[in-house]
Design an enzyme around this catalytic site. Structure first.
Site, PDB file in Angstrom:
ATOM      1  N   LYS A 139      -4.196  -5.867   8.390  1.00  0.00           N
ATOM      2  CA  LYS A 139      -4.380  -4.525   8.590  1.00  0.00           C
ATOM      3  C   LYS A 139      -3.140  -4.386   9.618  1.00  0.00           C
ATOM      4  O   LYS A 139      -2.233  -5.087  10.434  1.00  0.00           O
ATOM      5  CB  LYS A 139      -5.588  -4.217   9.261  1.00  0.00           C
TER       6      LYS A 139
ATOM      7  N   HIS B 280     -10.584  -2.829  -5.653  1.00  0.00           N
ATOM      8  CA  HIS B 280     -11.134  -2.976  -4.481  1.00  0.00           C
ATOM      9  C   HIS B 280     -12.448  -3.832  -4.443  1.00  0.00           C
ATOM     10  O   HIS B 280     -13.337  -3.505  -5.373  1.00  0.00           O
ATOM     11  CB  HIS B 280     -11.192  -1.552  -3.424  1.00  0.00           C
TER      12      HIS B 280
END
Ligand code: MG
Length: 389
Positions: free
Chosen positions: A183, A321
């Protein structure tokens, strides 16, 4: 042959993780069971799915609209031409009756999750793994034995040190993965760059590392991050900005040479087509990450791939995803670039079959009929109880 019941239950993910934009403390997912009257080994064949992670349970729409439409349809109208199996396209069309065009996310997740559960049932009735059924229908019969798989990790969590982050990435590489994602955007740029440099020490090369900003940045910050990240030549820079800000995507594509990625928050074929028409997305370089159970399901995903192929997009650029067995089956069955993995996070909903192996960055596929949730003990317990098996 008919569907005798469709059930939904909202289950909490029980995750303490956070990305740059939100935490998962209240997150739920809809688990769906499609129960048929086909009996195998003394039990009804049931298809299962859940709406991936990152969006909440959507049981209200399912119970008020989509499930009643399927259950009210004459059973024969939901079967294939020979009457030997359910026809997912016909079931999708029934779910979409009386739905106004546009506003896709309001229904695409509920419909997509039921659709994937229907496909699980279809593959079980054929007595084949779902990836084999999909390969036969959509990929010229090419059935792979493994799929490239990277770890979506590098989350922010309270008290985390840089060494914790490096240890996490080392664990993923030691487990057999060859690519990881972390992230960005949860800390100021200079601190995020320090985290990135620390992870680069572990992974060695930029093409083994992607970053994900989860749609956090406004224009100035997105451009600042793009400039800071470019020298690392990362595998991709995911969701730098709002998923529908195609003008900013196009601007970033004009100044950021390495691959960009997005798609997990696009819910219709038209949205994805707009991304490549207006978002500056570059065929052969950038990555598209639609999450099929959240975007009307598998049949619609096939139509999205067809739409993209008109613009020169190949399946190698698609990484669905999800980090679960549904995306893995879809990546394998359609011959996509690879799949995501969330080992050890999202409780019972992350990861793959308990006996799956990761070797040289690829994950092995099982030959269980359907998606293969039966090989994932904790998750299958939830599904089995929902179906009353
Ligand atoms: Mg992401």
């Amino acid at each position: 042959m008919r569907i005798v019941d469709i059930r939904e239950a909202a289950i909490p993910l029980k995750s303490k993780l956070a990305n740059s934009s939100f935490d998962f403390s209240e997150m739920t997912t809809s688990v769906v069971a499609v129960i048929t009257d086909v009996i195998r080994d003394g039990k009804p064949v049931c298809g299962f799915a859940f709406n991936s992670t990152g969006r909440y349970a959507v049981g209200a729409q399912m119970r008020e609209r989509f499930i009643p439409r399927i259950m009210k349809a004459a059973p024969d109208t939901l079967l294939n031409a020979n009457g030997t199996n359910l026809d997912p396209d016909k079931i999708l069309a029934v779910m979409l009756r009386r739905e106004k065009i546009g506003g896709d996310a309001e229904r695409s997740i509920g419909i997509g999750t039921i659709d994937v559960a229907v496909w699980d049932a279809v593959a079980k009735i054929e007595n084949k793994p779902l990836h084999a059924v999909l390969a036969e229908r959509f990929s010229g019969g090419k059935i792979p034995s493994s799929v490239f798989c990277y770890v979506g990790g590098g989350w922010y969590w309270p008290g985390q040190t840089i060494k914790d982050l490096q240890d996490e990435m080392r664990r993923h590489l030691d487990a057999g993965y060859a690519m990881v994602k972390m992230k960005v955007g949860g800390l100021p740029l200079d601190e995020d760059v320090r985290r990135l440099e620390a992870v680069m020490q572990v992974v060695g090369f930029g093409d083994r590392l992607a970053v994900d900003a989860n749609g956090k940045f406004q224009r100035d910050e997105a451009i600042a991050y793009a400039r800071a990240l470019a020298p690392f030549k990362l595998r991709w820079f995911e969701e730098p900005c709002h998923p529908l800000d195609y003008a900013l995507f196009a601007e970033l594509a004009s100044i950021y040479a390495p691959p960009l990625a997005t798609g997990e928050n696009l819910y219709s074929t038209q949205d994805v087509e707009n991304l490549v028409r207006f978002g500056g997305f570059r065929a052969g370089r950038d990555i598209i990450q639609v999450d099929p159970p959240q975007a009307y399901g598998i049949g619609q995903y096939a139509r999205t791939l067809d739409a993209l192929s008109k613009y020169g997009w190949e399946r190698a650029s698609m990484f669905p995803h999800g980090g679960n067995q549904m995306s893995l089956s879809i990546a394998a069955g359609f011959g996509l670039g690879g799949a995501e993995s969330y080992p050890g996070v999202f409780g019972d909903f992350g990861g793959f079959a308990d006996d799956a192996r990761i070797e040289n960055g690829a994950i092995t596929l099982s030959d269980r009929p359907g998606i293969g949730f039966e090989g994932q003990a904790n998750l299958y317990k939830i599904m089995r109880e929902l179906a009353g098996l």
